[in-house]
Design a protein around this motif. Structure first.
Motif, PDB file in Angstrom:
ATOM      1  N   TRP A 117      14.903  36.034  58.791  1.00  0.00           N
ATOM      2  CA  TRP A 117      14.524  36.744  60.020  1.00  0.00           C
ATOM      3  C   TRP A 117      13.713  38.010  59.739  1.00  0.00           C
ATOM      4  CZ3 TRP A 117      13.196  36.826  64.763  1.00  0.00           C
ATOM      5  CH2 TRP A 117      13.448  37.890  65.642  1.00  0.00           C
ATOM      6  N   GLU A 118      13.970  38.677  58.629  1.00  0.00           N
ATOM      7  CA  GLU A 118      13.339  39.985  58.394  1.00  0.00           C
ATOM      8  C   GLU A 118      12.070  39.925  57.557  1.00  0.00           C
ATOM      9  OE1 GLU A 118      15.662  42.692  55.942  1.00  0.00           O
ATOM     10  OE2 GLU A 118      15.402  41.436  54.176  1.00  0.00           O
ATOM     11  N   TYR A 119      11.815  38.813  56.818  1.00  0.00           N
ATOM     12  CA  TYR A 119      10.910  38.925  55.672  1.00  0.00           C
ATOM     13  C   TYR A 119       9.430  38.951  56.012  1.00  0.00           C
ATOM     14  CZ  TYR A 119       9.057  34.167  55.138  1.00  0.00           C
ATOM     15  OH  TYR A 119       8.372  32.998  55.313  1.00  0.00           O
ATOM     16  N   GLN A 120       9.058  38.659  57.255  1.00  0.00           N
ATOM     17  CA  GLN A 120       7.636  38.716  57.562  1.00  0.00           C
ATOM     18  C   GLN A 120       7.288  39.991  58.314  1.00  0.00           C
ATOM     19  OE1 GLN A 120       6.852  34.759  59.222  1.00  0.00           O
ATOM     20  NE2 GLN A 120       5.532  34.458  57.439  1.00  0.00           N
ATOM     21  N   PRO A 121       6.224  40.677  57.978  1.00  0.00           N
ATOM     22  CA  PRO A 121       5.225  40.344  56.948  1.00  0.00           C
ATOM     23  C   PRO A 121       5.382  41.107  55.632  1.00  0.00           C
ATOM     24  CG  PRO A 121       4.324  42.022  58.388  1.00  0.00           C
ATOM     25  CD  PRO A 121       5.767  41.798  58.807  1.00  0.00           C
ATOM     26  N   LEU A 122       6.440  41.918  55.451  1.00  0.00           N
ATOM     27  CA  LEU A 122       6.461  42.802  54.275  1.00  0.00           C
ATOM     28  C   LEU A 122       7.422  42.358  53.177  1.00  0.00           C
ATOM     29  CD1 LEU A 122       6.058  46.342  55.910  1.00  0.00           C
ATOM     30  CD2 LEU A 122       4.312  44.749  55.130  1.00  0.00           C
ATOM     31  N   GLY A 123       8.050  41.179  53.323  1.00  0.00           N
ATOM     32  CA  GLY A 123       8.894  40.684  52.247  1.00  0.00           C
ATOM     33  C   GLY A 123      10.369  40.973  52.458  1.00  0.00           C
ATOM     34  N   ASN A 140       9.878  39.177  65.073  1.00  0.00           N
ATOM     35  CA  ASN A 140      10.973  40.085  64.709  1.00  0.00           C
ATOM     36  C   ASN A 140      10.664  41.559  64.988  1.00  0.00           C
ATOM     37  OD1 ASN A 140       9.094  40.589  62.707  1.00  0.00           O
ATOM     38  ND2 ASN A 140      10.303  39.723  61.032  1.00  0.00           N
ATOM     39  N   PRO A 148       4.457  35.360  49.336  1.00  0.00           N
ATOM     40  CA  PRO A 148       5.379  35.561  50.458  1.00  0.00           C
ATOM     41  C   PRO A 148       6.273  36.796  50.332  1.00  0.00           C
ATOM     42  CG  PRO A 148       6.371  34.053  48.887  1.00  0.00           C
ATOM     43  CD  PRO A 148       5.072  34.538  48.272  1.00  0.00           C
ATOM     44  N   LEU A 149       6.105  37.640  49.311  1.00  0.00           N
ATOM     45  CA  LEU A 149       7.109  38.692  49.077  1.00  0.00           C
ATOM     46  C   LEU A 149       6.656  40.090  49.476  1.00  0.00           C
ATOM     47  CD1 LEU A 149       8.761  37.520  45.713  1.00  0.00           C
ATOM     48  CD2 LEU A 149       9.353  36.938  48.070  1.00  0.00           C
ATOM     49  N   GLY A 150       5.475  40.215  50.099  1.00  0.00           N
ATOM     50  CA  GLY A 150       5.054  41.521  50.594  1.00  0.00           C
ATOM     51  C   GLY A 150       4.116  42.245  49.646  1.00  0.00           C
ATOM     52  N   PRO A 151       3.665  43.437  50.049  1.00  0.00           N
ATOM     53  CA  PRO A 151       2.712  44.209  49.237  1.00  0.00           C
ATOM     54  C   PRO A 151       3.373  44.678  47.943  1.00  0.00           C
ATOM     55  CG  PRO A 151       3.013  45.195  51.438  1.00  0.00           C
ATOM     56  CD  PRO A 151       4.051  44.143  51.272  1.00  0.00           C
TER      57      PRO A 151
END
Lengths: 434, 434
Positions: free
Chosen positions: A243-249, B153, B247-250
């Motif tokens: 639920w939390e991981y988009q867009p910053l991981g 989210n 997929p893991l962010g900046p």
């Protein structure tokens, strides 16, 4: 013939800590915190060695580093100092090299492991977690994108993200099930205890001297900046994560706890177990030049990794932990050197004591998955001895990682244990709700 | 009538540091590193105050904290101690309260700012960066997903990610353009200097006492854990970011450098400028209960934020920095308290000296964008005085953030400057290639 120690437990075939290993850790004993070296079922107290003159032939800075309360000063000294100290400690503990007097003086400075409490080995300034197993990335990708599991950057970029340093704990620490936002089939998310608790089987490297801000570390020098390796369990709450991981991981799905094993095994101890790294399949791009290693047959490490689970019921009924998975460090798509060089390639400064973890290590076959999330792709759920079934972890489950390198004619080198038990969530301050 | 200081420069209408501000920082002067308080164009040396008995009425632990080399000990003491120290310092510096002798003794412990070099104010254990501006998230989202700019989210989760602590530098430090992998229109990515260099206008909060691992911080207590605020420039390489972030962010697109302003303005100094937080538009969900603040009209802070650019050519030809954007902290979708409470809601321990940044702060209108990436949506490129044009930053560009709170009848409270100049990349160790 292989070296043998006068510490007889070190010569036991099942010990993780023969004289060929000599990993470093920080232990607490009689209200003192000290750097020690594991040998058999004993710890050699390096602070005591220093103050009793047993390190006398070594440089002042090595002796000072051995007298510290954390390994950061020793990590900062670099491979020449590490080798000098290792050779010296090996001679002190060697059945053939140590004379009776040396043995007697050294023996007096041993502390039985059972009397010591292991601590975090270093002040970890920054913790970075990678995603270096293509088998893991592909299986996890399949769950989210069945038609397109691997993203286009994977074979070029050693994908990684910054983790949380404050919540790294040493093996044996209890782990609280976290609370967080999760989104089920209802339109609104809810806040409460996470349901999809997972472990992640990883190897960590502790950074040695590192680099100044604005400079980088060439791939040919990368291993000079690796002090040693340990096991890492990057506990994960999959329902919070999705639920939390988009867009910053990933963020709170990981930052509630990460467990590391207490003993840091020097890269030198693993030299006999070096192998070629995973061969890239035909058609895969070669690494870009900054990540291309000149060596080709010793970039990998043949290190077997195992995951064991023991549920609360198993513990109460005397059932031993059951093996869930077995994987190998050599199966990573990116080597440890590539991870480190990539990390510093933008000028980011790595500091002594920084922790870089590989990400979940999985192999190609069923039974080699490094986390429970991947096992969801299997036809059968996990059945524990005694009849319990698991999709994710239940409160009371204890997860233990073990790792070892072996080769005919040499004793086994182990990394020791990385273990933690999942507890029910801490709720007093939590407004569960909506 | 508003307080006035006997330090006359503090009463200057354009000073960031009137007696109502009293921010803390760490400065170096005559080879000594000290905690100081800014007052006008002077720094009051708190270590010297302690050793000269000027802090005598305060508790021993406050006095010890003021004698440290970093602010972490003071941060750990909590709001009662912070208030006691602030009241005492205000009395020492107040034109009406300080008697001639006190003024004389205090005046001897002032150091002119121009003679001091500001340092990082604290050991930053962990650095977290959020994404709290809905205007920023929407504009950036439009560039990647024109039809669906805001992810589902966003209105529930204060999105954030772990940043890199090691590469945080204090205002005035030069910034090297990083190298990294970028993917243009060719099938293969290349490694080399980043082209799309950007700044991000942010506010940072330094954590006070924090919470033990496994516990959380209720929203009603969140502000007791905020020691103060500063400015943050989370420099970003957009071309590296767009290739690496899934997929893991900046990761490396950010970790090469983050600049912070050196003075930490206490939350108490900003009390007169508290306002209602951004009103959620009709139809937006209410925050989940754990993020719902009981107060409603003082959750925000009316703090104006400005971005200035001065190119190398402008500097050489004597052209003043030009204003690129003006935004306001009150326009965030999530309050500082919500960010902190969310961060600890999974039991993640926050420690004294941890830095939490808001993420890029943008307003709703053109001219209030907190980074260059957002300005790409505007019809016109950025034209600098003298005729230069900018899409992203060029080597030699100096970016300066300023921030201030103002209100009729009160002097202006400023945060000081957060500035950095972009240098050409450091290349000796880099295998640019392919």
């Amino acid at each position: 013939m292989a070296l043998r120690s006068w510490v007889t437990s070190a010569n036991d075939a099942v010990s993780d800590f023969p004289i060929q290993n000599l990993p470093y850790g920080v232990f607490r004993h009689r209200e003192r915190t000290r750097i020690g070296v594991a040998i058999g079922d004993q710890i050699l107290d390096l602070h005591a060695c220093a103050s009793h003159g047993l390190l006398a032939p070594l440089s002042e800075e090595i002796i000072a580093a051995c007298s510290a309360h954390l390994l950061n000063p020793l990590m900062s000294l670099g491979p020449e100092s590490w080798s000098a100290l290792r050779r010296h400690l090996s001679a002190l503990l060697d059945a053939d090299q140590a004379d009776t007097q040396t043995q007697g003086r050294t023996e007096a400075l041993l502390v039985p492991m059972r009397d010591a409490a292991m601590q975090l080995p270093a002040q970890i300034g920054d913790y970075t977690d990678f995603y270096a197993s293509i088998y893991h990335a592909t299986r996890v990708g399949k769950l989210f994108r069945p038609d397109n599991p691997l993203l286009p950057n994977y074979k070029y970029v050693p994908i990684g993200y910054h983790g949380r340093a404050s919540s790294i704990v040493v093996s044996g620490s209890e782990i609280r099930r976290p609370c967080g936002q999760t989104k089920g089939s209802n339109p609104e998310p809810v806040f409460g205890p996470a349901h999809s608790m997972d472990y992640e089987l990883e190897v960590g490297i502790f950074v040695g001297p590192g680099n100044p801000l604005g400079c980088s570390i060439p791939i040919t020098e990368a291993e000079q900046h690796i002090f040693g390796v340990c096991l890492v369990n990057d506990w994960s709450a999959r329902d919070i994560q999705s639920w939390e991981y988009q867009p910053l991981g990933p963020f709170l799905s990981k930052s509630f706890a990460t467990t590391i094993s207490p003993w840091i095994v020097p890269l030198e101890a693993l030299a006999p177990y070096r192998v070629a790294a995973l061969k890239r399949p035909a058609g895969d791009p070669a690494p870009l030049p900054y990540l291309a290693s000149p060596s080709s047959d010793r970039d990998g490490i043949d290190l077997t990794l195992e995951v064991y689970l023991q549920s609360q019921r198993m513990r109460h009924t005397g059932v031993m932990p059951t093996l869930l998975s077995r994987a190998n460090l050599r199966d990573l798509y990116w080597t440890l050197a590539q991870l480190l060089t990539h990390h510093a390639s933008n000028g980011c400064n790595l500091r002594p004591g920084d922790l870089l973890a590989t990400g979940t290590i999985s192999g190609p076959d069923e039974g080699s998955e490094g986390c429970l999330l991947e096992k969801k792709l299997n036809a059968e759920p996990i059945r524990l001895p005694g009849g319990e079934v698991r999709t994710f972890l239940e409160d009371g489950d204890q997860i233990t990682f073990r790792a070892y390198a072996e080769k005919p004619g040499l004793p086994r080198i182990g990394l020791g244990e990385c273990t933690g038990t999942l507890l029910s969530p801490y709720l007093p301050h939590i407004h569960t709700g909506s």
